[in-house]
Design an enzyme around this catalytic site. Structure first.
Site, PDB file in Angstrom:
ATOM      1  N   ASP A 316      38.503  48.390  24.514  1.00 29.15           N
ATOM      2  CA  ASP A 316      37.351  48.301  25.424  1.00 29.15           C
ATOM      3  C   ASP A 316      36.694  49.678  25.585  1.00 29.15           C
ATOM      4  O   ASP A 316      37.251  50.697  25.163  1.00 29.15           O
ATOM      5  CB  ASP A 316      37.853  47.771  26.782  1.00 29.15           C
ATOM      6  N   GLU A 319      32.057  52.196  23.283  1.00 26.19           N
ATOM      7  CA  GLU A 319      30.683  52.471  22.792  1.00 26.19           C
ATOM      8  C   GLU A 319      30.508  53.949  22.440  1.00 26.19           C
ATOM      9  O   GLU A 319      29.732  54.221  21.523  1.00 26.19           O
ATOM     10  CB  GLU A 319      29.660  52.036  23.847  1.00 26.19           C
ATOM     11  N   ASP A 434      30.424  42.142  29.530  1.00 27.41           N
ATOM     12  CA  ASP A 434      30.426  41.703  30.929  1.00 27.41           C
ATOM     13  C   ASP A 434      29.259  40.785  31.273  1.00 27.41           C
ATOM     14  O   ASP A 434      28.316  41.176  31.966  1.00 27.41           O
ATOM     15  CB  ASP A 434      30.414  42.942  31.839  1.00 27.41           C
TER      16      ASP A 434
HETATM   17  C1  GLC Z   1      35.010  46.503  31.253  1.00 27.89           C
HETATM   18  C2  GLC Z   1      35.302  45.339  30.344  1.00 27.89           C
HETATM   19  C3  GLC Z   1      35.970  44.231  31.123  1.00 27.89           C
HETATM   20  C4  GLC Z   1      37.241  44.774  31.768  1.00 27.89           C
HETATM   21  C5  GLC Z   1      36.919  45.972  32.653  1.00 27.89           C
HETATM   22  C6  GLC Z   1      38.164  46.641  33.209  1.00 27.89           C
HETATM   23  O1  GLC Z   1      34.063  46.173  32.202  1.00 27.89           O
HETATM   24  O2  GLC Z   1      34.139  44.887  29.717  1.00 27.89           O
HETATM   25  O3  GLC Z   1      36.263  43.149  30.296  1.00 27.89           O
HETATM   26  O4  GLC Z   1      37.852  43.786  32.535  1.00 27.89           O
HETATM   27  O5  GLC Z   1      36.208  46.941  31.898  1.00 27.89           O
HETATM   28  O6  GLC Z   1      38.996  47.073  32.199  1.00 27.89           O
END
Ligand code: GLC
Length: 720
Positions: A316, A319, A434
């Site tokens: 995650d 980017e 998200d």
């Molecule tokens: C980001 C991710 C989401 C995750 C959050 C906390 O917003 O896109 O899926 O739950 O971070 O890690």
């Protein structure tokens, strides 16, 4: 061996582009005089050109972008951005997939292999013109000529390579939330799945499993004895999927920080110091994934978790997302301070100063200036991050995949990434970030799945039920129904939202959701088989109608999904709907559910669908394959398969089967043929490494009268 590609594809090379690794085939470089577009200009560090958009032209592609499937009329920016508010006017999301197809009198595909910022104005500024602006003088532009969409997509997929082969269990259902804070909570969730007779294959571990969000650490208090816990869940057939965020916290005595500094693997700023910015754990350094040593360092750390039994990761914030840098926060605070000073001292201030102060902190996030302020040491030389921004997450995934290979290179891995560039489709799954629990985002999920598939990202999905906000039972049901055909089927939600697990909405909803999940598991033989064959035939697994059909209406339908070669889903995507119009092109279709079947003539029909009903159709002269739904897909080897067909003439179906885990992809194919009402079944093994476990095939074949005939075939057999 890289093969020379024989096709109607031309490569135009400008300057000395960075090799992104997006393509797998070599293509001859054409002379620039043959560049097919008007107004080509190369100045002020920008390459730009335009082409006309005629009435009726359709523009597809760009993978993960907001908006309709036909991209015409909007502006899009390929520059990966962590933006958690997916409202329609947004020009970019987390990924960059700079491939478009124009369908018109003269159709073509256009892939711009450039990892920095590209803007596609597809008839936004001028309805009759498409303008492309690439923020560099160095890029590769592929022009793909083709007669139709299929032809162009096949060329593109041959250029960029075969989509990822996931382990079979990845087709199972995954439950997630930010966060299940303790191992006990995860146990409780797993217990509920068992208690409520709901199949499940994986549960995510969001950022709270770590010690203060520090990557490669475990919060011992909440997740004691992790290896035992992993093993315990494994015995229940459930994989734990920990999240990995790239930022490494700047903190003395934190081993990954100390080691990263010692091994010199972080991205550097202009002064040669590790670049520093804040993300979940606080001020952090960012591994330079474009540097082979840094990748190796990351792989080594990942491998340590794989050795504990972890079978999948969720990468995650890659980017990369930057909450703020020291510089952007100082600027924000200066704005706030100057406003505070004026305000407290009664000095006149303008409302603009107030608005600036109001937005100061949030505008410190993901600043262009920050992305321009650090560097990568790549095998192609030192390069500013901004110029290769869109490659960061893909390189992180490659490093993560290397972690799996270090432990066992014979096995397929599972990685779910937020950021991606073309090329990552060969290595991992992506999810679309998200989204929100809005009906609009259910529709957006559908359109994005289709456009991602057109760009090679066959294994993708959105947060089912929606991430931000609170989902209603009705929205969750309709979203889960669409999840049945989404390769990634993961329910995930944000911190603080209403619980989104299937049992949280009362018994009636639970019962409906159970049926949905069981249908997904029943359909695994079909979904897996069609997915694996879609990879090698270079035909997207999920397709819009216009991929297969050329009639006028099919060209405009954006809310129906062709799933593999035989099935079509018309999801319900509107609140309170009790049915919808469905366009059934070309042939007859058999509306199919376990409870009812009905034959429809081609055309547009309004078809009722109560809350517990979904609209699935089997195409005339084709088959689907099902089995008894499993609890999970660990050691999944069904012995008997039901094949359901709607046959009025000749039909053939290929059922692909492999062991679901190994990289060799040794498989067998069962061919089922109907010719002149005679059914034949034969089995082919591509080698001796895999032999089918299927002992019995139950065929149920519907004819024009809507009645079916049954036949049972015992395997192995070779009738022809
Ligand atoms: C980001 C991710 C989401 C995750 C959050 C906390 O917003 O896109 O899926 O739950 O971070 O890690």
């Amino acid at each position: 061996m890289r093969k020379l590609l024989k096709s109607k594809m031309s490569l135009f090379r400008f300057g000395q582009p960075f090799n992104t690794g997006a393509t797998v085939k070599i293509c001859n470089v054409e002379k620039s005089e043959r560049f097919p577009f008007k107004n080509l200009s190369q100045k002020e560090n920008t390459t730009s050109f335009s082409f006309p958009l005629n009435d009726g032209d359709i523009v597809l592609g760009l993978g993960e972008m907001l908006g309709s499937l036909n991209r015409r009329g909007k502006k899009y920016r390929c520059y990966a951005t962590d933006d958690c508010l997916h409202t329609p006017e947004k020009e970019s999301l987390y990924a960059s997939h700079p491939f478009i197809v124009l369908l018109g009198k003269k159709s073509f595909g256009l892939f711009i292999d450039f990892p920095g910022e590209i803007v596609f104005d597809l008839g936004f500024s001028d309805h009759a013109t498409a303008q492309v602006k690439i923020s560099s003088l160095h890029c590769d532009i592929y022009f793909l000529q083709g007669n139709n969409l299929k032809d162009i997509i096949q060329q593109y997929l041959q250029l960029v390579g075969t989509p990822w082969a996931p382990p079979l269990w990845a087709f199972g259902y995954q439950q997630s939330r930010w966060s299940y804070p303790t191992a006990d909570k995860i146990r409780e969730v797993a217990d509920c799945f068992a208690k409520h007779d709901l199949p499940i294959d994986a549960i995510s571990m969001d950022i709270d499993y770590m010690d203060n969000f520090k990557v490669f650490t475990i919060c011992e208090k909440n997740f004691p004895r992790l290896p035992d816990f992993i093993e315990e869940m494994k015995l229940r057939g459930i994989k734990l999927i920990p999240i990995l965020d790239p930022g490494v916290k700047v903190e003395k005595n934190y081993p990954q920080y100390e080691d990263g500094i010692a091994k010199d693997i972080f991205c550097k700023d202009e002064t040669g110091h590790p670049f520093k910015a804040a993300i979940w754990p606080g001020l952090s350094h960012f591994p330079d994934f474009l540097n082979p040593q840094a990748r190796e360092w990351w792989a080594h750390n990942t491998a340590a978790l794989v050795k504990l039994g972890i079978r999948g990761f969720w990468t995650d914030m890659n980017e990369p997302a930057i909450f703020f840098s020291e510089k952007s926060m100082q600027d924000a605070l200066a704005t706030l301070n100057s406003f505070q000073e004026k305000y407290s001292n009664g000095v006149p201030y303008s409302l603009w100063e107030y608005f600036n102060a109001r937005g100061a902190i949030s505008s410190a996030t993901n600043q262009a200036e920050d992305f321009k302020s650090f560097y990568h040491e790549t095998t192609q030389g030192k390069i500013n991050h901004h110029e290769i921004h869109n490659l960061y997450g893909t390189a992180m995934v490659e490093a993560t995949a290397r972690g799996f290979q270090k432990v066992d290179s014979t096995l397929r891995h599972y990685i779910l990434s937020r950021n991606s560039y073309v090329g990552l489709h060969r290595t991992a799954a992506i999810w679309t970030g998200d989204n929100a629990s809005w009906w609009e985002h259910l529709e957006q999920n559908l359109q994005m799945l289709l456009s991602l598939n057109l760009c090679g990202f066959f294994f993708a999905g959105a947060d089912v039920g929606g991430f931000n906000g609170n989902v209603s039972a009705e929205l969750l049901i309709r979203w889960m129904q669409m999840g049945v055909v989404s390769p990634l089927f993961r329910n995930h939600t944000v911190l603080g939202s209403r619980n989104q697990e299937p049992w949280e909405f009362g018994d009636k909803t639970l019962k409906i959701l159970r049926t949905i999940l069981k249908l997904r598991y029943a359909l695994i033989p079909y979904l897996y088989s069609e997915y694996m064959q879609a990879r090698t035939s270079s035909i997207p697994f999920l397709r819009p109608l216009l991929f297969d059909y050329t009639d006028k209406i099919s060209k405009t339908v954006e809310d129906q999904i062709l799933v593999g070669g035989s099935l079509m889903m018309a999801p319900i995507i509107k609140a309170n709907a009790t049915g919808r119009f469905v366009h059934l092109p070309k042939h007859r279709w058999l509306q199919w559910s376990e409870k009812k079947t009905k034959i429809f003539a081609p055309g547009s029909h309004y078809i009722p669908a109560k809350l517990d009903e979904m609209l699935l159709f089997i195409k005339e002269n084709s088959f689907i394959a099902l089995t008894k739904p499993a609890k999970n897909l660990e050691n999944y080897k069904p012995k008997s398969i039901s094949v359901i067909g709607f046959v009025t003439g000749n039909a053939t179906f290929y059922l692909y089967e492999d062991d679901g885990v190994s990289n060799s992809l040794a498989h067998s194919i069962i061919t089922i043929k109907v010719r002149k009402k005679k059914i034949t079944v034969r089995i082919d093994q591509n080698n001796h490494e895999f032999s089918s476990a299927i002992k019995k095939i139950d065929l149920r074949i519907y004819g024009l009268d809507g009645k079916f005939t049954r036949e049972t075939v015992n395997m192995p057999t070779n009738i022809d």
